[in-house]
Structures are given as structure tokens and as C-alpha cells.
Design an enzyme around this catalytic site. Structure first.
Site, PDB file in Angstrom:
ATOM      1  N   CYS A 281       0.746  -1.339  -0.155  1.00  0.00           N
ATOM      2  CA  CYS A 281      -0.061   0.183   0.245  1.00  0.00           C
ATOM      3  C   CYS A 281       1.109   1.140  -0.318  1.00  0.00           C
ATOM      4  O   CYS A 281       2.345   1.248  -0.500  1.00  0.00           O
ATOM      5  CB  CYS A 281      -0.950  -0.017   0.793  1.00  0.00           C
ATOM      6  SG  CYS A 281      -0.035   0.005   3.254  1.00  0.00           S
TER       7      CYS A 281
ATOM      8  N   ARG B  76      -3.558  -0.481   5.361  1.00  0.00           N
ATOM      9  CA  ARG B  76      -3.979  -1.552   4.548  1.00  0.00           C
ATOM     10  C   ARG B  76      -2.894  -3.000   4.863  1.00  0.00           C
ATOM     11  O   ARG B  76      -3.479  -3.894   4.689  1.00  0.00           O
ATOM     12  CB  ARG B  76      -4.468  -1.184   3.251  1.00  0.00           C
ATOM     13  CG  ARG B  76      -5.636   0.148   3.340  1.00  0.00           C
ATOM     14  CD  ARG B  76      -5.803   0.744   2.132  1.00  0.00           C
ATOM     15  NE  ARG B  76      -4.691   1.590   1.599  1.00  0.00           N
ATOM     16  CZ  ARG B  76      -4.619   1.945   0.812  1.00  0.00           C
ATOM     17  NH1 ARG B  76      -4.623   2.232  -0.297  1.00  0.00           N
ATOM     18  NH2 ARG B  76      -3.251   3.059   0.155  1.00  0.00           N
TER      19      ARG B  76
ATOM     20  N   ASP C  49      -7.985   3.924   1.139  1.00  0.00           N
ATOM     21  CA  ASP C  49      -7.430   4.197   2.126  1.00  0.00           C
ATOM     22  C   ASP C  49      -7.900   4.852   3.681  1.00  0.00           C
ATOM     23  O   ASP C  49      -8.585   5.695   3.321  1.00  0.00           O
ATOM     24  CB  ASP C  49      -6.050   5.891   1.776  1.00  0.00           C
ATOM     25  CG  ASP C  49      -5.368   6.174   2.387  1.00  0.00           C
ATOM     26  OD1 ASP C  49      -5.647   5.242   3.704  1.00  0.00           O
ATOM     27  OD2 ASP C  49      -4.381   6.814   2.038  1.00  0.00           O
TER      28      ASP C  49
HETATM   29  P1  4NP Z   1      -2.048   2.666   4.302  1.00  0.00           P
HETATM   30  O1  4NP Z   1      -2.773   4.287   4.809  1.00  0.00           O
HETATM   31  O2  4NP Z   1      -1.262   2.773   3.045  1.00  0.00           O
HETATM   32  O3  4NP Z   1      -2.943   2.035   3.988  1.00  0.00           O
HETATM   33  O4  4NP Z   1      -0.557   2.436   4.916  1.00  0.00           O
HETATM   34  C1  4NP Z   1      -1.407   4.954   4.662  1.00  0.00           C
HETATM   35  C2  4NP Z   1      -1.221   5.645   5.732  1.00  0.00           C
HETATM   36  C3  4NP Z   1      -0.685   6.769   6.052  1.00  0.00           C
HETATM   37  C4  4NP Z   1      -0.235   7.395   4.818  1.00  0.00           C
HETATM   38  C5  4NP Z   1      -1.143   7.325   3.651  1.00  0.00           C
HETATM   39  C6  4NP Z   1      -1.963   6.132   3.960  1.00  0.00           C
HETATM   40  N1  4NP Z   1       0.069   9.077   5.151  1.00  0.00           N
HETATM   41  O5  4NP Z   1       0.442   9.928   4.117  1.00  0.00           O
HETATM   42  O6  4NP Z   1       1.077   9.528   6.138  1.00  0.00           O
END
Ligand code: 4NP
Length: 144
Positions: free
Chosen positions: A3, A9, A117
Site C-alpha cells: 500500500c 492496509r 485508504d
Molecule cells: P496505508 O495508509 O497506505 O494503508 O498504510 C496510509 C497511511 C499513512 C499515510 C498514507 C496512507 N500517510 O500519508 O502518512
């Protein structure tokens, strides 16, 4: 499992798939296309939803996806179209590219649906995230 941040995720997907292939010689791991959360544990909401369904993902730590992951893994499941673009950018060969799949294509073949997300959402988003990933991982595990 890939991800963006590797805290919401993909660590959850890693924990779910790992539990379904236990005892088989299959390497399951996760990574983020970004480097914001390298070394960080999963988001507390992902840890909490995993725990609710009997999985402990608290010991996982964020890392960034690299081109060498194409050498280590046969299948690379991405969560959304931006992950797809970012991972394909690192592909060196057609063989590398062919390893990359939208995880929800397991459930809805060819649709290229995104796993939303959940970072800026409430806990209910993590509940539906778990269900989505669990359904996809059931299908993945049944083919391994
Ligand atoms: P992930 O969610 O891609 O599902 O881990 C996110 C977690 C943090 C961030 C973006 C997406 N961030 O920009 O910090």
C-alpha cells in the site's frame, strides 16, 4: 502486500494472508511505496481490528517497497491504482510487471477496484477493510 504507508492496509493484509497459509512454505510480507512510516508499527486501528479477529500484527514494522522485491516474491498484491503506478515504475522487466495484481481482482476479476485508504476515516472503515481483505485472502490462499 503493498500500500502507500505500510501501516494501515498492507500490514493487515499480511497478517490475514499469513494466518491462512500457516504451515505452508510461503513467504508473506508487506511494504509501502512511500517512506513516511519506515520502522513504524501498524496504525493502532489496524492492530485493533486484527486483534478483534484473533490476529496479532503489532510486531510488524513499516518498510519501503524496492525493486529487489520483484526478485524475492512471485506475486505482488497492490491495494489501489496509485500503488499500481508506483510499483510498476520500479519494474525492470515484463516478468516483474506480470507479478503485480490488484488485490480486489481476486474477488472481482479484471475490475481494478481500489481498497480505499482508511487513514483519514473512522473505525468503521477498518471493519470493512478487514472484510474486504479477508475475502480476497481466502481466494488467494485457496490457490496457493
Ligand atoms: P496505508 O495508509 O497506505 O494503508 O498504510 C496510509 C497511511 C499513512 C499515510 C498514507 C496512507 N500517510 O500519508 O502518512
Amino acid at each position: 502486500m503493498v500500500c502507500l504507508g505500510n501501516i494501515c492496509r498492507s500490514p493487515l493484509a499480511e497478517g490475514i494472508l499469513r494466518s491462512k497459509v500457516e504451515g505452508k512454505p510461503i513467504l508473506v510480507d508487506s511494504a509501502g511505496t512511500g517512506n513516511y512510516h519506515v520502522g513504524d508499527p501498524p496504525d493502532r486501528r489496524s492492530i485493533e481490528i486484527a486483534k478483534k479477529y484473533g490476529l496479532d500484527i503489532s510486531n510488524l514494522r513499516g518498510r519501503q517497497f524496492t525493486a529487489t522485491d520483484f526478485d524475492t516474491f512471485d506475486l505482488i498484491y497492490i491495494m489501489d491504482e496509485s500503488n499500481y503506478t508506483n510499483v510498476l515504475r520500479l519494474a525492470r522487466t515484463e516478468e516483474d510487471k506480470a507479478k503485480v495484481r490488484f488485490i480486489l481482482d481476486e474477488v472481482y476479476p479484471g475490475q481494478k477496484f481500489n481498497v480505499p485508504d482508511p487513514y483519514h476515516s473512522e473505525m468503521h472503515a477498518f471493519e470493512s477493510l478487514f472484510r474486504m481483505l479477508d475475502e480476497a485472502c481466502n481466494l488467494i490462499a485457496s490457490k496457493l
